[in-house]
Design a protein around this motif. Sequence first.
Motif, PDB file in Angstrom:
ATOM      1  N   ALA A  13      22.408  -6.073 -15.730  1.00  0.00           N
ATOM      2  CA  ALA A  13      20.702  -6.070 -15.250  1.00  0.00           C
ATOM      3  C   ALA A  13      20.233  -6.699 -15.837  1.00  0.00           C
ATOM      4  O   ALA A  13      21.002  -7.806 -16.859  1.00  0.00           O
ATOM      5  CB  ALA A  13      20.963  -4.794 -16.047  1.00  0.00           C
ATOM      6  N   ALA A  14      18.420  -7.673 -15.822  1.00  0.00           N
ATOM      7  CA  ALA A  14      18.660  -8.156 -16.583  1.00  0.00           C
ATOM      8  C   ALA A  14      16.858  -6.832 -17.164  1.00  0.00           C
ATOM      9  O   ALA A  14      16.638  -6.718 -16.640  1.00  0.00           O
ATOM     10  CB  ALA A  14      17.053  -9.593 -15.593  1.00  0.00           C
ATOM     11  N   HIS A 476      26.825 -14.285 -14.350  1.00  0.00           N
ATOM     12  CA  HIS A 476      25.734 -14.327 -14.297  1.00  0.00           C
ATOM     13  C   HIS A 476      24.677 -14.129 -15.249  1.00  0.00           C
ATOM     14  O   HIS A 476      23.493 -14.620 -15.422  1.00  0.00           O
ATOM     15  CB  HIS A 476      25.623 -13.092 -13.542  1.00  0.00           C
ATOM     16  CG  HIS A 476      25.158 -12.287 -13.038  1.00  0.00           C
ATOM     17  ND1 HIS A 476      24.575 -12.156 -11.852  1.00  0.00           N
ATOM     18  CD2 HIS A 476      23.743 -11.526 -13.607  1.00  0.00           C
ATOM     19  CE1 HIS A 476      23.757 -11.426 -11.477  1.00  0.00           C
ATOM     20  NE2 HIS A 476      23.115 -11.185 -13.160  1.00  0.00           N
ATOM     21  N   GLU A 477      25.050 -13.782 -15.979  1.00  0.00           N
ATOM     22  CA  GLU A 477      24.425 -13.121 -17.553  1.00  0.00           C
ATOM     23  C   GLU A 477      23.756 -14.320 -18.196  1.00  0.00           C
ATOM     24  O   GLU A 477      22.920 -14.726 -18.390  1.00  0.00           O
ATOM     25  CB  GLU A 477      24.874 -12.462 -18.306  1.00  0.00           C
ATOM     26  CG  GLU A 477      25.388 -10.667 -18.047  1.00  0.00           C
ATOM     27  CD  GLU A 477      23.766 -10.399 -17.260  1.00  0.00           C
ATOM     28  OE1 GLU A 477      22.297 -10.767 -17.373  1.00  0.00           O
ATOM     29  OE2 GLU A 477      24.433  -9.201 -16.096  1.00  0.00           O
ATOM     30  N   HIS A 480      20.278 -15.303 -16.137  1.00  0.00           N
ATOM     31  CA  HIS A 480      19.600 -15.337 -16.804  1.00  0.00           C
ATOM     32  C   HIS A 480      19.267 -15.863 -17.998  1.00  0.00           C
ATOM     33  O   HIS A 480      17.776 -16.373 -18.594  1.00  0.00           O
ATOM     34  CB  HIS A 480      19.298 -14.069 -17.165  1.00  0.00           C
ATOM     35  CG  HIS A 480      19.916 -13.382 -16.459  1.00  0.00           C
ATOM     36  ND1 HIS A 480      18.819 -12.883 -15.319  1.00  0.00           N
ATOM     37  CD2 HIS A 480      19.950 -12.101 -15.896  1.00  0.00           C
ATOM     38  CE1 HIS A 480      18.687 -12.130 -14.137  1.00  0.00           C
ATOM     39  NE2 HIS A 480      19.855 -11.154 -14.410  1.00  0.00           N
ATOM     40  N   GLU A 506      16.408 -12.671  -9.868  1.00  0.00           N
ATOM     41  CA  GLU A 506      18.331 -12.556 -10.004  1.00  0.00           C
ATOM     42  C   GLU A 506      18.751 -13.821  -9.044  1.00  0.00           C
ATOM     43  O   GLU A 506      20.198 -13.660  -9.255  1.00  0.00           O
ATOM     44  CB  GLU A 506      18.570 -11.153  -9.272  1.00  0.00           C
ATOM     45  CG  GLU A 506      18.507  -9.992  -9.938  1.00  0.00           C
ATOM     46  CD  GLU A 506      19.074  -9.588 -11.384  1.00  0.00           C
ATOM     47  OE1 GLU A 506      20.236 -10.317 -11.617  1.00  0.00           O
ATOM     48  OE2 GLU A 506      18.829  -8.739 -12.372  1.00  0.00           O
ATOM     49  N   SER A 509      20.691 -16.214 -11.827  1.00  0.00           N
ATOM     50  CA  SER A 509      21.366 -15.657 -12.716  1.00  0.00           C
ATOM     51  C   SER A 509      22.985 -15.374 -11.146  1.00  0.00           C
ATOM     52  O   SER A 509      23.981 -16.121 -11.257  1.00  0.00           O
ATOM     53  CB  SER A 509      20.995 -14.649 -13.369  1.00  0.00           C
ATOM     54  OG  SER A 509      20.490 -13.355 -12.364  1.00  0.00           O
ATOM     55  N   TYR A 617      18.212  -7.553  -5.970  1.00  0.00           N
ATOM     56  CA  TYR A 617      19.279  -8.136  -6.028  1.00  0.00           C
ATOM     57  C   TYR A 617      19.321  -9.188  -5.007  1.00  0.00           C
ATOM     58  O   TYR A 617      19.552  -9.962  -4.916  1.00  0.00           O
ATOM     59  CB  TYR A 617      20.373  -7.183  -6.632  1.00  0.00           C
ATOM     60  CG  TYR A 617      20.458  -6.881  -7.835  1.00  0.00           C
ATOM     61  CD1 TYR A 617      21.069  -7.820  -8.517  1.00  0.00           C
ATOM     62  CD2 TYR A 617      19.512  -6.057  -8.507  1.00  0.00           C
ATOM     63  CE1 TYR A 617      20.769  -7.026 -10.353  1.00  0.00           C
ATOM     64  CE2 TYR A 617      19.816  -5.651  -9.237  1.00  0.00           C
ATOM     65  CZ  TYR A 617      20.809  -6.545 -10.528  1.00  0.00           C
ATOM     66  OH  TYR A 617      20.824  -5.977 -12.155  1.00  0.00           O
TER      67      TYR A 617
HETATM   68 ZN   LIG Z   1      21.263  -9.756 -13.383  1.00  0.00          ZN
END
Ligand SMILES: [Zn+2]
Length: 682
Positions: A13-14, A476-477, A480, A506, A509, A617
């Motif tokens: 998640a962001a 991925h993170e 962000h 997204e 990321s 996403y």
């Molecule tokens: Zn994300």
Amino acid sequence: MASPSLTASTRRAAILVIAHLAAASPALAQAAPTGATSAPFWTGISDAASFERAMSARLAHAKTLLDQLLAVQRARTIANTLRPYDDVLLEIDAVASQAQLVQSVHPNEPVRQAAERVSQKAGAFAAELSLNRKVFDALNGLDAKAADAETQYYLRRTLRDFHLAGVDKDEATRQRVKALRDELVLVGQDFDRNIRTDLRTVTAASAAELDGLPADYINRHKPEAGGAIKLTIDYPDSLPVFSFAKNEDLRKRMYMEYNNRGYPKNMEVLSKMLAKRAEIARLVGFSSWADYITADKMVENAKQASAFIDRVVAASGPKAEREFAALLKRKQQDIPGATAINAWERSYYAELVRKASYDFDSQSVRPYFAFDRVKQGLFDVTGRLFGVTFRPLAGAPVWDPAVEAYELLSGGQVIGRFYLDMHPRKDKYNHAAEFPIRTGVTARQIPEAALVCNLPGGQAGDPGLMSHDDVETFFHEFGHLMHTLLAGRHQWVGISGISTEQDFVEAPSQMLEEWTLDTSTLQTFAKHFETNEPIPADLVARMRRASEFGKALGVRQQMVYARLSLSVYDRDPASVDTTAMIKEFTNKYLPTAYVEGTHMQTSFGHLDGYSAVYYTYMWSLVIAKDMFSQFDRNQLLAPAIAAKYRDTVLAPGGSKPAAALVRDFLGRPFDFAAWEAWLNRD
Ligand SMILES: [Zn+2]
């Protein structure tokens, strides 16, 4: 790419910032001395009282600035109106984001509780501001014709956000909206807390029940006095069970606990959340929360979000069928005549298919992915791509001894700071997310952000061997994080950092995940933790081929979540039966039937943070695939295209509509071609 682990797709998640005051998300809320500062945010904070004091000082400063803004008698100018307004946001942004982080990660309960109180105050301040007619009138009266393009765009978007918040409604309506927003902060906190603190375990009767699991997993889980072994539902414990445990009963029991986290407590919390949001949407003039929340997104409205989901479902049909047939065929080797795959068998048989048909055993790459090496590799790769360097900041004040602090440098200058909190800890946020801490403002304060993950490692004697899926989560993170920090040089808080449309967030990321399947990139850091041998090219090639298997089922799983997220918010909440919906969408989109007695909605944190827009996403992935098609796959570390991407997509932050950023990079609007090619590749 969609997460290859079929059970893990909701774990990234962001955490978005409050910088858009637009009503959208009360939990979007995001500690330290007052005003613009570049000191580490935890400076001078040691306990609940000092945290609350620092945050209260910031809110008091925001109130003073607001009073000054309203007291202006002369003609309204950018300097006497937009500047103090944005400075108010600077304070709220810092307080809200820091409280959100601290309530999610601090090891001490009194500090987490203090952070929850601070979040409530910040949320209340933001809600009140978003409904303040006098502030709106002041901003609306500004003559911005001579201002630069960024400032004009910022002002336009701010005025739109005030409308979306309901500023032009009558006093009674605005008061009701404000009360609902305050209540939603509490409801969201209950929802998150119930997930975070539901520490479920599954017991294996003996070590024999762990058959099939990797040796280091078995070593980490020693039997208790009676011989039983306790496993938690946290990722490092649960995900390997789904993929490798030969014992079907263990997998099933893990599946049931994993899919009942937060149950039953969060059923009622969720109902309240839906009802309050529906009422806000109606008061502000929208037919549903889904329509309301999409109004400021690239997708524009709920109808188009729904059509997007339908399009993705249709596009993934043929490949999903082929993949299911392969899973079933493999199961029939074990159980002749089997006609169905149970949900807790999907990852397990997917693993066996990858072994048999793609000659790939996902365990075989783990020795090359020791946590510390991957971390250094990620720094080196992103350093090359984006022209930055990383410097450990020893002695920086942090909230837990396990947290590391780093500085980000460009051209010898510190342009940001970040914190890594990467391994599980009791009562810690148990997914993976980037938390903004403070938004960058040119010449005033550098941005800060934190990565909060639950990856292997972090214990003495454990090399922290990660799966490829874990590596992907880390990249991925980090995507962000790079976005947040590289976009930290703007003159206004409100358009700096990742203050872009939420359905674009997204894309950067998911873009960065691509580098985890590239041989030459991997060979720069993926070296065997004992022999130092680089990961063999043919192993990467087999991993890449194997990663094509399960994509379409993964996409379908994502669409179950996306449809659930949209549907619980697009109708009268009184008619919503979340369990019935999960059952319906699972049985419609997936060949594996819904499992009676499971309630994934009660730990689906996105229903709070993302509300109706989980589709973001996949929407972002379509854009990411298109943008990635501009890179030369044989030279993924080539600097020129990466620099163009940094300058046209990442660095602008929220200073232009996301569609314009994509057009600046691609030279045209995005389309589905690259995504469809990716999806259908076997
Ligand atoms: Zn994300």
